[in-house]
Design a protein around this motif. Structure first.
Motif, PDB file in Angstrom:
ATOM      1  N   ARG A   2       0.886  -1.251   0.033  1.00  0.00           N
ATOM      2  CA  ARG A   2      -0.082  -0.078   0.137  1.00  0.00           C
ATOM      3  C   ARG A   2       0.922   1.113   0.096  1.00  0.00           C
ATOM      4  O   ARG A   2       1.875   1.272   0.502  1.00  0.00           O
ATOM      5  CB  ARG A   2      -0.832   0.220   1.260  1.00  0.00           C
ATOM      6  N   ALA A   3       0.478   2.230  -0.758  1.00  0.00           N
ATOM      7  CA  ALA A   3       1.036   3.330  -0.743  1.00  0.00           C
ATOM      8  C   ALA A   3       1.085   4.469   0.201  1.00  0.00           C
ATOM      9  O   ALA A   3       0.067   4.180   0.968  1.00  0.00           O
ATOM     10  CB  ALA A   3       0.851   4.371  -2.111  1.00  0.00           C
ATOM     11  N   THR A   4       2.352   4.809   0.859  1.00  0.00           N
ATOM     12  CA  THR A   4       2.112   5.784   1.657  1.00  0.00           C
ATOM     13  C   THR A   4       2.013   7.264   1.432  1.00  0.00           C
ATOM     14  O   THR A   4       1.134   7.997   2.050  1.00  0.00           O
ATOM     15  CB  THR A   4       3.545   5.670   2.551  1.00  0.00           C
ATOM     16  N   PRO A   6       0.764   9.328  -1.851  1.00  0.00           N
ATOM     17  CA  PRO A   6       0.004   9.273  -3.367  1.00  0.00           C
ATOM     18  C   PRO A   6       0.634  10.264  -4.252  1.00  0.00           C
ATOM     19  O   PRO A   6       1.220  11.585  -3.611  1.00  0.00           O
ATOM     20  CB  PRO A   6      -1.378   9.578  -3.254  1.00  0.00           C
ATOM     21  N   ARG A   9      -1.665  10.842 -10.760  1.00  0.00           N
ATOM     22  CA  ARG A   9      -1.883   9.572 -11.953  1.00  0.00           C
ATOM     23  C   ARG A   9      -0.804  10.095 -13.155  1.00  0.00           C
ATOM     24  O   ARG A   9      -0.591  11.372 -13.473  1.00  0.00           O
ATOM     25  CB  ARG A   9      -3.183   9.691 -12.452  1.00  0.00           C
ATOM     26  N   ARG A  14      -2.990   5.298 -10.973  1.00  0.00           N
ATOM     27  CA  ARG A  14      -2.440   6.062  -9.760  1.00  0.00           C
ATOM     28  C   ARG A  14      -1.228   5.556  -9.326  1.00  0.00           C
ATOM     29  O   ARG A  14      -0.970   4.447  -9.462  1.00  0.00           O
ATOM     30  CB  ARG A  14      -3.635   5.716  -8.718  1.00  0.00           C
ATOM     31  N   GLY A  16       1.897   5.837  -6.310  1.00  0.00           N
ATOM     32  CA  GLY A  16       2.175   6.092  -4.961  1.00  0.00           C
ATOM     33  C   GLY A  16       3.414   5.576  -4.693  1.00  0.00           C
ATOM     34  O   GLY A  16       4.137   4.778  -5.362  1.00  0.00           O
ATOM     35  N   HIS A  18       5.641   3.880  -1.352  1.00  0.00           N
ATOM     36  CA  HIS A  18       5.679   3.388   0.035  1.00  0.00           C
ATOM     37  C   HIS A  18       6.866   4.079   0.718  1.00  0.00           C
ATOM     38  O   HIS A  18       7.845   4.311   0.338  1.00  0.00           O
ATOM     39  CB  HIS A  18       5.997   1.873   0.004  1.00  0.00           C
ATOM     40  N   ASP A  84      -3.183   0.414  -9.619  1.00  0.00           N
ATOM     41  CA  ASP A  84      -1.998   1.434  -9.048  1.00  0.00           C
ATOM     42  C   ASP A  84      -0.836   0.750  -9.331  1.00  0.00           C
ATOM     43  O   ASP A  84      -0.550  -0.313  -9.520  1.00  0.00           O
ATOM     44  CB  ASP A  84      -2.528   1.853  -7.815  1.00  0.00           C
ATOM     45  N   THR A  86       2.761   1.201  -7.097  1.00  0.00           N
ATOM     46  CA  THR A  86       3.588   1.564  -5.724  1.00  0.00           C
ATOM     47  C   THR A  86       5.054   1.195  -5.912  1.00  0.00           C
ATOM     48  O   THR A  86       5.401  -0.018  -6.117  1.00  0.00           O
ATOM     49  CB  THR A  86       2.840   0.882  -4.594  1.00  0.00           C
ATOM     50  N   GLN A 321     -11.386   6.271  -4.532  1.00  0.00           N
ATOM     51  CA  GLN A 321     -10.160   5.525  -3.899  1.00  0.00           C
ATOM     52  C   GLN A 321     -10.490   4.133  -3.231  1.00  0.00           C
ATOM     53  O   GLN A 321      -9.702   3.495  -2.640  1.00  0.00           O
ATOM     54  CB  GLN A 321      -9.683   6.266  -2.758  1.00  0.00           C
TER      55      GLN A 321
END
Length: 384
Positions: A2-4, A6, A9, A14, A16, A18, A84, A86, A321
């Motif tokens: 999961r991206a920390t 963002p 785009r 999307r 992001g 980490h 997305d 990441t 989201q």
């Protein structure tokens, strides 16, 4: 993953980052500014070394992003939507909503990443030779040379036939084409990934014990990541096989408890309907259309004195989201899109955006248990 942070785009995807990227970014900048660049260009001001190191590190992560964007763009051209991208400690991850429809599409999607990295390596090498021939200072020559080498190494490493590397995807595509069985192909690529990962772990510890260099521990860390990721990929393949043919509507919780637009956070937290069994709830407008998802944790993060004035829509995760699905979508296609955490429920919507149900990880687990009980004797796969 999961991206920390963002980033927005690119090409509709999307992007992001980490938090672990900050670690590797700092290590690259430190190594270049304190060691490599001063060795090739003596006597320059420290600000030049640090500036060149920062620019080089940014270009390196831009190269990683280009690698992952290539996967995403080719995937979309082959009918596979992308959630997305990441960037993280060991590179990048493009999260696909579904799998390729055939081995040829899998080959194209997997092969384009290493190809782009190799092309970038060649371009940086040519640039390095060009600026060197023009008599430019050593710093830009060395920076371009470093980027050329690192991109070629990235292409070669990713081409190794071991999941979850791109080479593992290529191996899966070839096995899929030969056997006609996607699950069998995935299990084969997963086994190759675990084997390669263990080789890296052993080699890393041997190198560390022999030289006391931390490069060995880094190698072992990469190996452990490959083992973990390959094992998870194999498990997910079995889950997808178990859930094959099951629509989302069969697993979703119908008519879930919802939080209406305009509901104050104080009422949301005090109402018994929202205090038991669940930790996140769809937010809907007066027409019953979903507009987002609110979790108890998000509501509780607002100071108590502000909860009367704040509304559910003020702190919810907006629908853009939130992962969504149609009731007749294949349930198996949700697996790569689902992530742990209360805010990662899947909202099931009809064509007009009206909320029909919600799917959580526990709903998936319950459906898998039901499927396995209904079919206790799966096909013999001893050939796997």
């Amino acid at each position: 993953m999961r991206a920390t942070f963002p980033l927005g785009r690119i090409a509709g995807v999307r992007i992001g980052v980490h938090w672990s990227v900050l670690v590797i970014f700092a290590l690259i900048v430190l190594a270049l500014a304190r060691s490599r660049f001063p060795q090739v260009e003596h006597g320059q001001a420290q600000v030049l070394y640090w500036g060149a190191a920062l620019a080089t590190a940014v270009l390196f992560f831009a190269s990683l992003l280009a690698h992952e964007l290539a996967h995403a763009i080719v995937a979309r051209h082959n009918g596979v939507q992308v959630d997305d991208i990441t960037l993280w400690l060991l590179g990048g991850v493009a999260r696909l909503k579904s799998e390729a429809s055939d081995p040829a599409a899998e080959l194209r999607i997997a092969g384009v990443g290493p190809l782009v990295s190799l092309l970038l390596g060649v371009l940086f090498a040519l640039f390095s030779l060009l600026v060197h021939g023009l008599g430019a200072p050593r710093l830009p020559v060395e920076a371009a040379g470093w980027l050329a080498v690192i991109n070629v190494l990235l292409a070669v490493f990713n081409a190794i036939p071991a999941a979850p590397l791109d080479g593992g995807r290529l191996l899966r595509a070839l096995l899929w084409r030969r056997t006609g069985d996607r699950l069998r192909a995935t299990v084969g690529a997963s086994k190759a990934g675990r084997t390669f990962g263990w080789l890296l772990v052993v080699a890393g510890f041997v190198l560390f014990l022999a030289t006391r260099a931390f490069d060995g521990l880094w190698l072992a860390l990469i190996g452990w990541f490959l083992i973990t990721a390959a094992t998870a990929e194999g498990r997910q393949a079995h889950l997808r096989s178990t859930l094959s043919g099951v629509p989302v509507r069969q697993a979703m919780t119908q008519d879930p408890v919802v939080a209406p637009v305009g509901l104050s956070l104080s009422r949301f937290l005090d109402d018994p309907r929202y205090r038991y069994r669940h930790s996140a709830f769809p937010v809907v407008d007066p027409a019953g259309d979903a507009v987002g998802l609110i979790s108890l944790d998000r509501a509780r993060s607002v100071p108590a004195e502000q909860r009367d004035a704040r509304r559910a829509e003020d702190v919810m995760v907006p629908l853009s989201q939130v992962t969504t699905a149609a009731p007749d979508d294949p349930l198996a296609d949700l697996l790569p899109r689902m992530r742990p955490g209360a805010e990662n429920r899947v909202l099931v919507l009809d064509g007009d955006g009206h909320l029909l149900g919600i799917v959580s990880a526990s709903d998936i687990s319950r459906t898998v248990t039901w499927m396995m009980a209904a079919h206790p004797h799966p096909p013999d796969r001893r050939g796997l």
